[in-house]
Design a protein around this motif. Structure first.
Motif, PDB file in Angstrom:
ATOM      1  N   GLN A  99     -99.729  67.046  47.990  1.00 38.74           N
ATOM      2  CA  GLN A  99     -99.018  68.099  47.261  1.00 38.74           C
ATOM      3  C   GLN A  99     -98.658  67.661  45.847  1.00 38.74           C
ATOM      4  OE1 GLN A  99     -98.611  71.300  47.956  1.00 38.74           O
ATOM      5  NE2 GLN A  99     -97.575  71.565  45.997  1.00 38.74           N
ATOM      6  N   SER A 100     -98.277  66.412  45.677  1.00 36.29           N
ATOM      7  CA  SER A 100     -97.937  65.959  44.314  1.00 36.29           C
ATOM      8  C   SER A 100     -99.173  65.978  43.417  1.00 36.29           C
ATOM      9  CB  SER A 100     -97.274  64.578  44.334  1.00 36.29           C
ATOM     10  OG  SER A 100     -98.194  63.591  44.719  1.00 36.29           O
ATOM     11  N   THR A 101    -100.345  65.702  43.967  1.00 30.87           N
ATOM     12  CA  THR A 101    -101.557  65.781  43.153  1.00 30.87           C
ATOM     13  C   THR A 101    -101.899  67.238  42.855  1.00 30.87           C
ATOM     14  OG1 THR A 101    -103.155  65.802  44.996  1.00 30.87           O
ATOM     15  CG2 THR A 101    -102.462  63.640  44.159  1.00 30.87           C
ATOM     16  N   ASP A 107    -100.725  71.934  36.872  1.00 27.35           N
ATOM     17  CA  ASP A 107    -100.154  71.766  35.528  1.00 27.35           C
ATOM     18  C   ASP A 107    -101.266  71.591  34.493  1.00 27.35           C
ATOM     19  OD1 ASP A 107     -97.588  71.985  36.528  1.00 27.35           O
ATOM     20  OD2 ASP A 107     -97.178  69.819  36.467  1.00 27.35           O
ATOM     21  N   PHE A 108    -102.272  70.782  34.818  1.00 21.29           N
ATOM     22  CA  PHE A 108    -103.422  70.597  33.930  1.00 21.29           C
ATOM     23  C   PHE A 108    -104.105  71.947  33.693  1.00 21.29           C
ATOM     24  CE2 PHE A 108    -107.885  69.972  33.016  1.00 21.29           C
ATOM     25  CZ  PHE A 108    -107.919  68.908  32.139  1.00 21.29           C
ATOM     26  N   ASN A 109    -104.350  72.681  34.751  1.00 25.88           N
ATOM     27  CA  ASN A 109    -104.990  73.991  34.643  1.00 25.88           C
ATOM     28  C   ASN A 109    -104.164  74.932  33.759  1.00 25.88           C
ATOM     29  OD1 ASN A 109    -106.989  76.102  35.600  1.00 25.88           O
ATOM     30  ND2 ASN A 109    -105.070  76.987  36.334  1.00 25.88           N
ATOM     31  N   ASP A 110    -102.869  74.994  34.016  1.00 28.31           N
ATOM     32  CA  ASP A 110    -101.999  75.882  33.236  1.00 28.31           C
ATOM     33  C   ASP A 110    -102.002  75.506  31.757  1.00 28.31           C
ATOM     34  OD1 ASP A 110    -101.385  77.203  35.568  1.00 28.31           O
ATOM     35  OD2 ASP A 110     -99.385  76.300  35.774  1.00 28.31           O
ATOM     36  N   LYS A 111    -101.965  74.212  31.474  1.00 27.07           N
ATOM     37  CA  LYS A 111    -101.955  73.746  30.085  1.00 27.07           C
ATOM     38  C   LYS A 111    -103.207  74.214  29.347  1.00 27.07           C
ATOM     39  CE  LYS A 111    -101.839  69.644  27.149  1.00 27.07           C
ATOM     40  NZ  LYS A 111    -101.657  68.186  27.084  1.00 27.07           N
ATOM     41  N   TYR A 112    -104.364  74.039  29.963  1.00 28.87           N
ATOM     42  CA  TYR A 112    -105.608  74.354  29.267  1.00 28.87           C
ATOM     43  C   TYR A 112    -106.050  75.800  29.441  1.00 28.87           C
ATOM     44  CZ  TYR A 112    -105.753  69.623  27.747  1.00 28.87           C
ATOM     45  OH  TYR A 112    -105.431  68.438  27.123  1.00 28.87           O
ATOM     46  N   LEU A 113    -105.396  76.512  30.325  1.00 27.88           N
ATOM     47  CA  LEU A 113    -105.645  77.945  30.463  1.00 27.88           C
ATOM     48  C   LEU A 113    -104.969  78.703  29.328  1.00 27.88           C
ATOM     49  CD1 LEU A 113    -106.935  79.988  32.443  1.00 27.88           C
ATOM     50  CD2 LEU A 113    -104.718  80.146  33.556  1.00 27.88           C
ATOM     51  N   SER A 114    -103.815  78.168  28.895  1.00 26.59           N
ATOM     52  CA  SER A 114    -103.033  78.873  27.886  1.00 26.59           C
ATOM     53  C   SER A 114    -103.171  78.287  26.488  1.00 26.59           C
ATOM     54  CB  SER A 114    -101.555  78.864  28.291  1.00 26.59           C
ATOM     55  OG  SER A 114    -101.081  77.540  28.324  1.00 26.59           O
ATOM     56  N   GLU A 130    -107.624  59.950  37.428  1.00 29.48           N
ATOM     57  CA  GLU A 130    -106.858  59.075  38.320  1.00 29.48           C
ATOM     58  C   GLU A 130    -106.207  59.876  39.441  1.00 29.48           C
ATOM     59  OE1 GLU A 130    -104.084  56.794  35.985  1.00 29.48           O
ATOM     60  OE2 GLU A 130    -105.677  56.026  34.691  1.00 29.48           O
ATOM     61  N   THR A 131    -105.660  61.023  39.084  1.00 25.64           N
ATOM     62  CA  THR A 131    -105.009  61.882  40.083  1.00 25.64           C
ATOM     63  C   THR A 131    -106.022  62.393  41.103  1.00 25.64           C
ATOM     64  OG1 THR A 131    -103.320  62.533  38.487  1.00 25.64           O
ATOM     65  CG2 THR A 131    -103.650  63.997  40.373  1.00 25.64           C
ATOM     66  N   LEU A 132    -107.191  62.814  40.625  1.00 28.87           N
ATOM     67  CA  LEU A 132    -108.221  63.297  41.551  1.00 28.87           C
ATOM     68  C   LEU A 132    -108.693  62.180  42.476  1.00 28.87           C
ATOM     69  CD1 LEU A 132    -110.343  65.639  39.239  1.00 28.87           C
ATOM     70  CD2 LEU A 132    -108.767  66.325  41.074  1.00 28.87           C
ATOM     71  N   PHE A 136    -108.549  62.509  46.443  1.00 28.47           N
ATOM     72  CA  PHE A 136    -109.734  62.421  47.296  1.00 28.47           C
ATOM     73  C   PHE A 136    -109.539  61.352  48.372  1.00 28.47           C
ATOM     74  CE2 PHE A 136    -112.397  63.923  43.427  1.00 28.47           C
ATOM     75  CZ  PHE A 136    -111.959  65.230  43.612  1.00 28.47           C
ATOM     76  N   ALA A 137    -108.916  60.231  48.013  1.00 23.19           N
ATOM     77  CA  ALA A 137    -108.654  59.181  49.004  1.00 23.19           C
ATOM     78  C   ALA A 137    -107.697  59.682  50.090  1.00 23.19           C
ATOM     79  CB  ALA A 137    -108.083  57.939  48.319  1.00 23.19           C
TER      80      ALA A 137
END
Length: 161
Positions: A99-101, A107-114, A130-132, A136-137
């Motif tokens: 959930q934290s990832t 947040d990344f999506n929202d930043k670059y969407l707007s 790094e987050t991805l 995935f792990a």
């Protein structure tokens, strides 16, 4: 112990197919991520990069959504069906970390969407990578705990504790 082996095999097989489709989406997501990380000069071809970023973000949000609203639910049901209390105990901790990832991805999506400001993109992509990788792990661990571990039950082999 296990009630209906045919029902278990059918459920396990269906979950396996869903996971395979989802992991194929992951491979596509990683390919798009690699394409974005090859951006060297953000000023040159910014329109193309913006479109690439849009496609990547859409794919990333779709991937995360399928995980939360399909795969994780199927894995939980499988844990219940196999009466896997050990796996279900581990699930909540893994989902909390996942959930934290998810929050970071959104947040990344929202930043670059707007925003069309691509100045921080290279740095943000490194952090996202790094987050991805962490995500995935954790997802792989969840699959191992609540899905792959049940193969021995289906084959009639004793489970190792």
């Amino acid at each position: 112990m296990v009630k209906d082996n045919q029902k278990l095999q059918s459920h396990w097989s269906n979950v396996s197919q869903s996971i395979e489709r989802w992991l194929e989406e992951r491979r596509e997501l990683l390919a798009k991520y690699c394409d974005l990380t090859e951006i060297i000069d953000v000023d040159e071809g910014a329109i193309t990069h913006t479109k690439q970023l849009e496609v990547f973000c859409e794919l990333m949000v779709d991937y995360v959504s399928v995980g939360h609203f399909e795969i994780f639910d199927q894995l939980h049901k499988e844990g219940q069906l196999f009466e896997d209390s050990s796996g279900l105990d581990k699930e909540s901790n893994l989902l909390e970390k996942i959930q934290s990832t998810t929050e970071y991805v959104l947040d990344f999506n929202d930043k670059y969407l707007s925003s069309n400001d691509l100045d921080a993109l290279i740095i943000d992509l490194a952090s996202l990578g790094e987050t991805l990788a962490q995500r995935f792990a954790l997802e792989d661990n969840l699959i191992d705990v609540l899905h792959s571990s049940h193969v021995s039950t289906l084959l009639g082999e004793p489970e190792l504790s």
